[in-house]
Enzyme design. Structure first.
Site: not given
Ligand code: BES
Ligand code: MN
Ligand code: ZN
Length: 499
Positions: A275, A349
């Site tokens: 990020k 996920r």
């Protein structure tokens, strides 16, 4: 210690350091005192309107004004809180009351006793008054050397419905729920360096002591034996190994079996698909889902709801190192489905897949997962609304529970073309991510559904509303919000036939 009371008394005759009433903003200017304030209005008579006008009080959301009562009321101070324009629908009214009660808590911090005379005509309103007050007054002071703000010693909620049996029950339950939300906030606000997966697992185990909930902590060795490749893959780059905490609450003669699965990324750096610095600033909040399902289970047990609950807190830290998972790696989820990893920042996920597969094995009637899953849903819905995906029979009542709880959930679809993309990996059973940047929250939901084995299921993406980067507003305080907890507990109550 603060004590909380529910009374049917008149606010004009109640003796407290401060009495709080609400006021609606009139669309044409001017203010109208809200339900609960009638006697205060009578006691002040005609002098109140010009006084409020002089004070510049308009009744808009979040506004507060304080008026010394000069003997007109039994209490020396009247605090007026703006409720905004009176909404036509109940959900918005409940939220307005919840917010105003939160503002009231911060506006009366130095009062030893407070009486709240906000709209409280029924159990739902009473609940929102008390929860709003308790949550608006929340402060996270663990890391500050200065003394924490004082809180009133006696808080009295005034309600015309006080003597109805359900009101008393609701009043007690609201305290349990608010404490659970505060528990979520504490965990979310704790710096990631102090809340690694093993530390968080410890905290969860400790929180179950003295309750009817049992916690089982699966460590990295057990996860390896079981084949939980999602947790191991995501957690592999961190020096703090992953954990799966399984919580069980199993009362006699339950109405149903509810499974809860929560994303517990204690810090999300993005991994090798790293990020930006800005993108990492709030990423200690990425375990909010795990905190929420844990505290929801504890609250359901404390309330003694006749519902079996099994919860899975999927804990891992997504970091960068020589042992990090790589884009292009294929991992195997618990149960054996393989996944082609293309973006290590879509880690949630993967850990959730392990949790969901553990959950379906116990054949629960309903599965709900909660995750700060995608920035896409934050783009779509902002930071006050959660996204709800999944089966009609779970999503519809969940959204309704949100309405009762001052938490807005918005239904989102899982279109077939997205499902096809999830199933379109050329080298594994499933693709974790693909080139299409649009609707990433939908792709993530479609991916999760692959691990639910067709069971009734809902997925809440709370990436936006889980964390408040701004200042205190209404019942929200800076940092973790505890969003979705109140809704989950309300939904659990509906499963037991008690609305
Ligand atoms: N934890 C983030 C999602 C998030 C973003 C939560 C902002 C709270 C605030 C998640 O793991 C993530 O990084 N998602 C990616 C998915 C993408 C790589 C498909 C995202 O949102 O960009
Ligand atoms: Mn991520
Ligand atoms: Zn994440």
């Amino acid at each position: 210690m603060t004590s909380y009371h529910l009374r049917g008394a008149s606010p004009a005759k109640t003796r407290a350091d401060a009495v709080v009433v609400g006021a609606w903003k009139d669309p044409k200017g001017g203010v109208t005192l809200a339900a609960g304030a009638e006697d205060v209005g009578t006691a002040f008579g005609r002098s109140l309107r010009p006084l409020l006008s002089t004070l510049g009080f308009t009744g808009k959301t979040g506004e507060v004004t304080r008026v010394p009562t000069g003997g007109k009321l039994s209490s020396p101070l009247l605090v007026l809180v703006g409720l905004g324009e009176k909404p036509a629908d109940r959900a918005t009214e409940l939220l307005a009351v919840r917010r105003a009660a939160g503002v009231a808590a911060r506006s009366t911090a130095n009062a030893a006793s407070v009486a709240l005379a906000l709209p409280a005509d029924d159990a739902g309103l009473i609940r929102n008054v008390l929860e709003g007050y308790l949550l608006g007054g929340y402060a996270f002071s663990r890391y500050q050397s200065k003394d924490p703000d004082k809180r009133a010693g006696t808080v009295t909620v005034l309600s015309p419905a006080a003597r109805r049996g359900e009101a008393g029950t609701t009043f007690e339950e609201a305290q349990v729920v608010a404490a659970a939300v505060q528990g979520v906030r504490d965990w979310v606000n704790t710096p990631a360096g102090d809340l690694t997966p093993p530390a968080f697992a410890e905290e969860i185990s400790r929180a179950t002591k003295g309750t009817k909930v049992t916690a089982t902590v699966l460590d990295e060795a057990t996860l390896t034996e079981l084949g939980c490749g999602g947790l191991l893959g995501v957690g592999g780059g961190s020096s703090a190994p992953p954990r799966l905490v399984e919580l069980r609450y199993s009362p006699a003669e339950p109405f149903a079996h509810l499974a809860l699965v929560g994303k517990g990324i204690t810090f999300d750096s993005g991994g090798l698909s790293i990020k930006t610095a800005k993108g990492m600033e709030t990423m200690k909040c990425d375990m909010a889902g795990a905190a929420t399902v844990t505290q929801a289970t504890l609250a359901i047990a404390r309330l003694g709801l006749p519902l079996r609950v099994t919860a899975y807190a999927c804990l891992a830290e997504n970091m960068v190192s020589g042992s990090s998972m790589r884009p292009g790696d294929v991992i195997s989820i618990y149960g054996g489905k393989t996944v082609e990893v293309l973006n290590t920042d879509a880690e949630g996920r993967l850990v959730m897949a392990d949790g969901l597969q553990r959950a379906v094995e116990e054949q629960p009637d309903t599965i709900i997962d909660v995750a700060t899953l995608t920035g896409h849903m934050m783009q779509a819905l902002g930071n006050r609304v959660g996204a709800a995906f999944g089966s009609d029979e779970v999503v519809a009542p969940l959204v309704e529970s949100g309405r009762e709880s001052g938490e807005k959930l918005w239904r989102m679809p899982i279109p077939q073309d997205v499902v096809d993309r999830v199933r379109g990996s050329k080298i594994a059973d499933l693709a974790q991510h693909d080139w299409n940047r649009w609707g990433g929250g939908l792709f993530a939901a479609a991916f999760l559904r692959e691990f639910t084995d067709g069971r009734p299921w809902a997925h809440l993406d709370i990436a936006g509303p889980a964390f408040n980067t701004a200042g205190a507003a209404g019942h929200l305080t800076p940092g973790g919000t505890g969003f979705a907890l109140t809704t989950l507990v309300d939904y659990a109550r509906t499963l037991t036939g008690q609305a």
